[in-house]
Design a protein around this motif. Sequence first.
Motif, mmCIF file in Angstrom:
data_model
loop_
_atom_site.group_PDB
_atom_site.id
_atom_site.type_symbol
_atom_site.label_atom_id
_atom_site.label_comp_id
_atom_site.label_asym_id
_atom_site.label_seq_id
_atom_site.Cartn_x
_atom_site.Cartn_y
_atom_site.Cartn_z
ATOM 1 N N ARG A 83 38.197 42.469 46.400
ATOM 2 C CA ARG A 83 38.061 41.137 45.837
ATOM 3 C C ARG A 83 37.356 40.208 46.829
ATOM 4 N NH1 ARG A 83 43.137 37.530 44.266
ATOM 5 N NH2 ARG A 83 43.637 39.224 42.864
ATOM 6 N N ARG B 294 40.628 30.683 36.605
ATOM 7 C CA ARG B 294 41.030 32.080 36.753
ATOM 8 C C ARG B 294 40.337 32.885 35.657
ATOM 9 N NH1 ARG B 294 44.138 28.767 34.393
ATOM 10 N NH2 ARG B 294 44.922 29.342 32.357
ATOM 11 N N ASP C 124 40.297 36.337 33.484
ATOM 12 C CA ASP C 124 41.008 37.517 33.027
ATOM 13 C C ASP C 124 39.951 38.578 32.725
ATOM 14 O OD1 ASP C 124 42.376 39.482 31.778
ATOM 15 O OD2 ASP C 124 43.105 38.254 30.111
ATOM 16 N N GLU D 209 41.500 24.960 39.647
ATOM 17 C CA GLU D 209 41.130 26.320 39.989
ATOM 18 C C GLU D 209 41.002 27.143 38.718
ATOM 19 O OE1 GLU D 209 42.644 28.563 43.678
ATOM 20 O OE2 GLU D 209 43.577 29.564 41.984
ATOM 21 N N GLN E 208 38.981 26.825 29.805
ATOM 22 C CA GLN E 208 39.941 26.238 30.752
ATOM 23 C C GLN E 208 39.668 24.759 30.994
ATOM 24 O OE1 GLN E 208 40.276 28.937 34.198
ATOM 25 N NE2 GLN E 208 40.333 30.583 32.684
ATOM 26 N N GLN F 258 35.520 31.772 29.211
ATOM 27 C CA GLN F 258 36.863 31.544 29.759
ATOM 28 C C GLN F 258 36.878 30.255 30.583
ATOM 29 O OE1 GLN F 258 38.957 34.831 31.538
ATOM 30 N NE2 GLN F 258 37.753 36.338 30.423
ATOM 31 N N SER G 284 36.442 30.510 45.097
ATOM 32 C CA SER G 284 37.869 30.560 44.770
ATOM 33 C C SER G 284 38.187 31.551 43.654
ATOM 34 C CB SER G 284 38.380 29.164 44.395
ATOM 35 O OG SER G 284 37.745 28.720 43.219
ATOM 36 N N SER G 285 37.259 31.759 42.742
ATOM 37 C CA SER G 285 37.583 32.616 41.594
ATOM 38 C C SER G 285 36.829 33.929 41.585
ATOM 39 C CB SER G 285 37.287 31.883 40.284
ATOM 40 O OG SER G 285 37.771 30.575 40.331
#
Lengths: 290, 130
Positions: free
Chosen positions: A165, B4, B6, B2, B20, B16, B45-46
């Motif tokens: 990641r 995220r 999926d 933030e 959000q 997505q 961050s993502s």
Amino acid sequence: MTTVVEPVEAAATAVRAQALGKRYKDKWALRDCTFELPAGRVAALVGANGAGKTTLMTVLAGLLRPDEGAAGVAGRVAFVSQEKPVYRHFTVAEMLRMGARLNTVWDQDRAGRWLERFEIPLDRPCGRLSGGQQAQVAFAVAIGSRPDVLMLDEPLANLDPLARREVTAELLGEVAETGMTVLLSTHVVAELGGVADHLLLLAHGRLLAGGDLDELLARHVVYTGPRSDVPPALGKVVEARHRGGQSTFLVELPEGRPRPVVAGQWAERPVTLEDYVLAQLAATRKGLKG
Amino acid sequence: MEFRIDRSSGLPAYLQLVRQVREGLRLGWLSPGDRLPTVRDVVASSGVNANTVLKAYRELEMTGLVEARQGSGTFVKAGLGTADPEVMGRLRTRLAEWVREAREAGLDDEDIDALVRSVLSNDGEGVAVR
């Protein structure tokens, strides 16, 4: 049979392959491979083992001469092979010095930042680093050369899930900052969503599909419903599965038509990259294609 | 905020992100004037591609929810107008009646959910809500 490796003129295309073919003795590892990869994209090269991914990257990187067709890359290329090669007796710092000497363009800060980010000790000989750490050294040297096109063969193999990641995020950060184009081969298809925006799918040395990932997936749908020989809407069946009283179809919808509405006992859901790739690979194995 | 992603959802990553932001507006933790994170922040961050973030921001801009200000970032322009409270109340009453009828017919929550989803997905949007 002409073989030319030519610079790509159009600024918008980073990598171009034209009817590319490569043969080992009398077996074609790559055949009729034609595609264009726009600059600034992050492309995933996906396919079963032995599909020709490494051969394609090696040819594109200019390390292997094609037997047919032409390949072109705009600008400077960095290629990190699957083995993530480092010199065992060089320290990490010496690897960077080598990078600085061997490349016409070199960004020491960038390479150093990568190593710092992954806490790689600069004074240690590469032979005494773990496999994952050696990979980070190979990545740092590639990043330091400020490539226009970065090619990575299985960059995520042998990395733990957290490192996978982190490497992905750092890589995407570099892309955002420099605008470079990335071509990476991988088996970890489930982790590509939002990471890659372009797909190249190889099977048996041939390109099965290629293009913008979102567009590709939007053209496909999964239908689940009562057992049936045909899906509830028109389209090309990529995969059909029948279990007991239930049938599941992965269908490529006809282009330029509104999305069909299915009713009654049928349910539809969007296709994930993993659904798509697995269905395509299964279809080639069953010999439904080419 | 933030984001995220999926990765097992069939919904494209850019949608997505769009969803959000809309959710943030609906729930009130984003309001007009707020600045969305920079593309680089979201990438870091993502772990999503910068092109994906740009695509999401462009989509939000096209629907008039955000605006890009030269050099300073992307800002929320409009709230997500919830419907007139009176209309909402009427819809709610009718839905409650409908749910009662469904229960009398023997449907459980899951059945109702599946039915609602199938109606929604046939209503043009074509995207299942997870």
